[in-house]
Design an enzyme around this catalytic site. Structure first.
Site, PDB file in Angstrom:
ATOM      1  N   ASP A 132      -6.001  60.252  -4.137  1.00 36.32           N
ATOM      2  CA  ASP A 132      -6.448  60.045  -2.758  1.00 36.32           C
ATOM      3  C   ASP A 132      -6.831  61.351  -2.062  1.00 36.32           C
ATOM      4  OD1 ASP A 132      -5.303  58.153   0.128  1.00 36.32           O
ATOM      5  OD2 ASP A 132      -7.256  58.733  -0.627  1.00 36.32           O
ATOM      6  N   ASP A 156      -2.903  65.088   2.822  1.00 37.47           N
ATOM      7  CA  ASP A 156      -2.242  63.797   3.057  1.00 37.47           C
ATOM      8  C   ASP A 156      -1.298  63.476   1.902  1.00 37.47           C
ATOM      9  OD1 ASP A 156      -3.294  60.342   3.732  1.00 37.47           O
ATOM     10  OD2 ASP A 156      -1.543  61.514   4.372  1.00 37.47           O
TER      11      ASP A 156
HETATM   12  C1  MP6 Z   1      -3.125  55.755  -3.184  1.00 40.91           C
HETATM   13  C2  MP6 Z   1      -4.037  54.646  -3.647  1.00 40.91           C
HETATM   14  N1  MP6 Z   1      -3.298  53.772  -4.568  1.00 40.91           N
HETATM   15  C3  MP6 Z   1      -3.609  53.776  -5.875  1.00 40.91           C
HETATM   16  N2  MP6 Z   1      -4.654  54.523  -6.251  1.00 40.91           N
HETATM   17  C4  MP6 Z   1      -4.998  54.605  -7.579  1.00 40.91           C
HETATM   18  C5  MP6 Z   1      -4.295  53.923  -8.583  1.00 40.91           C
HETATM   19  C6  MP6 Z   1      -3.202  53.073  -8.190  1.00 40.91           C
HETATM   20  C7  MP6 Z   1      -2.463  52.290  -9.107  1.00 40.91           C
HETATM   21  C8  MP6 Z   1      -1.403  51.490  -8.660  1.00 40.91           C
HETATM   22  C9  MP6 Z   1      -0.704  50.658  -9.615  1.00 40.91           C
HETATM   23  C10 MP6 Z   1      -0.787  50.678 -10.972  1.00 40.91           C
HETATM   24  N3  MP6 Z   1       0.034  49.725 -11.465  1.00 40.91           N
HETATM   25  N4  MP6 Z   1       0.617  49.103 -10.452  1.00 40.91           N
HETATM   26  C11 MP6 Z   1       0.172  49.644  -9.292  1.00 40.91           C
HETATM   27  C12 MP6 Z   1      -1.056  51.491  -7.299  1.00 40.91           C
HETATM   28  C13 MP6 Z   1      -1.757  52.235  -6.385  1.00 40.91           C
HETATM   29  C14 MP6 Z   1      -2.846  53.019  -6.808  1.00 40.91           C
HETATM   30  C15 MP6 Z   1      -4.706  54.143  -9.978  1.00 40.91           C
HETATM   31  O1  MP6 Z   1      -4.133  53.594 -10.949  1.00 40.91           O
HETATM   32  N5  MP6 Z   1      -5.740  54.990 -10.222  1.00 40.91           N
HETATM   33  C16 MP6 Z   1      -6.451  55.633  -9.265  1.00 40.91           C
HETATM   34  C17 MP6 Z   1      -6.108  55.441  -7.897  1.00 40.91           C
HETATM   35  C18 MP6 Z   1      -6.827  56.031  -6.853  1.00 40.91           C
HETATM   36  C19 MP6 Z   1      -7.992  56.865  -7.124  1.00 40.91           C
HETATM   37  C20 MP6 Z   1      -8.639  57.311  -5.813  1.00 40.91           C
HETATM   38  C21 MP6 Z   1      -8.503  58.703  -5.533  1.00 40.91           C
HETATM   39  C22 MP6 Z   1      -9.835  58.138  -5.952  1.00 40.91           C
HETATM   40  C23 MP6 Z   1      -4.559  53.859  -2.462  1.00 40.91           C
HETATM   41  C24 MP6 Z   1      -3.379  53.187  -1.743  1.00 40.91           C
HETATM   42  C25 MP6 Z   1      -5.288  54.798  -1.531  1.00 40.91           C
HETATM   43  C26 MP6 Z   1      -5.499  52.803  -2.981  1.00 40.91           C
END
Ligand code: MP6
Length: 309
Positions: A160, A142
């Site tokens: 993800d 994905d």
């Molecule tokens: C793709 C994912 N989005 C995100 N997943 C993670 C972020 C993340 C950070 C921001 C961000 C930082 N600053 N401003 C926005 C925006 C989206 C994020 C992060 O910092 N660390 C681990 C993450 C995910 C870890 C997970 C695999 C275990 C979804 C949409 C699925 C929640």
């Protein structure tokens, strides 16, 4: 003489060790919070999953798969790192790297399309990340700009892994492909419409080449500003993918066009890099990467004022 105190045993973390801040991401079965470790003041992303919801939706297999993939990846370059996990009565908690500069989709939308040097740098980081996945026997399934995050130094962090597939069985563990029969049998999962590969739509066969297709779509989006296969519904997007119905605007650099054309090939085995393992030599040797030093990509390019809008 009294012996020195035994190594202080690392006490299992709990949510009391963190101050939870804003929501930074929402998944279909999880919420990701910005959090600060009260002992070190270090920032982390904590992915929180409701046990009841996961069990009701029968998604435990995805949660366990993501944890296993993150453990296999360890602290590999260009991937979010899983530091620790814990749970309470209702929720599971994954403590992960915080990507200070957010996700690539937001970044791309802010800069419309990227200057070629910027594309080349991020494309090279994605190639190195895909080589790591290949080496470790993992297909992401994905891959898309939303799952490519940016750390404080503007380097990518792929994330993800709930949809990932582990192709090479871990020693002594049941091989997942056994569970789902040989790769020939349909896999139920389909990624995000715009980036899903044709073979996933037809015979469900999963291979590293599926991530190479997604890479082609992401490259197109970096230079054009939109993904190659666009339509008003998922069904119509799938039709365009299966007919390879996409085109380039006139002003696109012909070298990057050629690289994209050699990734967006319907037959998985014919895609650039498809039959290679560990190192995607044919991608590294493509003219688009003529000036790339694969052993030291250097710092992420500064976003030129013309790009930042
Ligand atoms: C793709 C994912 N989005 C995100 N997943 C993670 C972020 C993340 C950070 C921001 C961000 C930082 N600053 N401003 C926005 C925006 C989206 C994020 C992060 O910092 N660390 C681990 C993450 C995910 C870890 C997970 C695999 C275990 C979804 C949409 C699925 C929640």
């Amino acid at each position: 003489m009294t012996p020195p105190p035994a190594e202080e045993t690392v006490k299992k973390r709990s949510q009391d060790d963190y101050v939870f801040g804003k929501v930074i991401g929402e998944g279909s079965f999880s919420t990701v919070y910005l959090a600060k470790d009260i002992h070190t003041n270090k920032e982390f992303a904590i992915k929180v999953l409701e046990k009841r919801h996961i069990i009701k939706e029968n998604k435990m297999e995805y949660v366990m798969r993501e944890k296993k993939v993150l453990q296999i990846l360890g602290n590999s370059t260009y991937f979010v790192r899983l530091y620790c996990t814990f749970q309470d009565g209702e929720r599971l908690y994954f403590v992960l790297t915080y990507a200070k500069n957010g996700d690539f989709l937001t970044f791309l939308n802010k800069t419309s399309s990227l200057m070629l040097d910027c594309v080349r740098h991020y494309a090279a980081e994605i190639v190195l990340a895909l080589e790591t996945l290949n080496t470790k026997g993992i297909v992401h399934r994905d891959l898309k700009p939303e799952n490519i995050l940016l750390d404080e130094n503007w380097h990518i962090l792929i994330t993800d892994f709930g949809s990932a597939k582990i192709l090479i069985p871990v020693e002594g563990e049941k091989n997942e492909s056994d569970e789902e029969g040989s790769q020939k049998r349909r896999n139920s999962f389909v990624g995000t419409a715009q980036y899903v590969s044709p073979e996933i739509l037809t015979d469900g066969k999963v291979s590293f080449a599926s991530d190479l297709w997604a890479f082609g779509c992401i490259l197109y989006q970096m230079v054009v500003g939109l993904p190659p296969f666009r339509a008003g519904s998922e069904y119509l997007i799938f039709q365009k993918i299966l007919k390879l119905e996409y085109e380039f605007p006139t002003d696109i650099d012909t070298t990057i066009q050629d690289l994209i054309k050699n990734l967006l090939i319907l037959t998985p085995e014919k895609r650039l890099g498809a039959n290679e393992s560990k190192i995607y030599t044919s991608i590294r040797q493509h003219p688009f990467f003529r000036d790339t030093n694969w052993n030291n990509l250097g710092p992420a390019p500064k976003i030129l004022p013309s790009e930042a809008s």
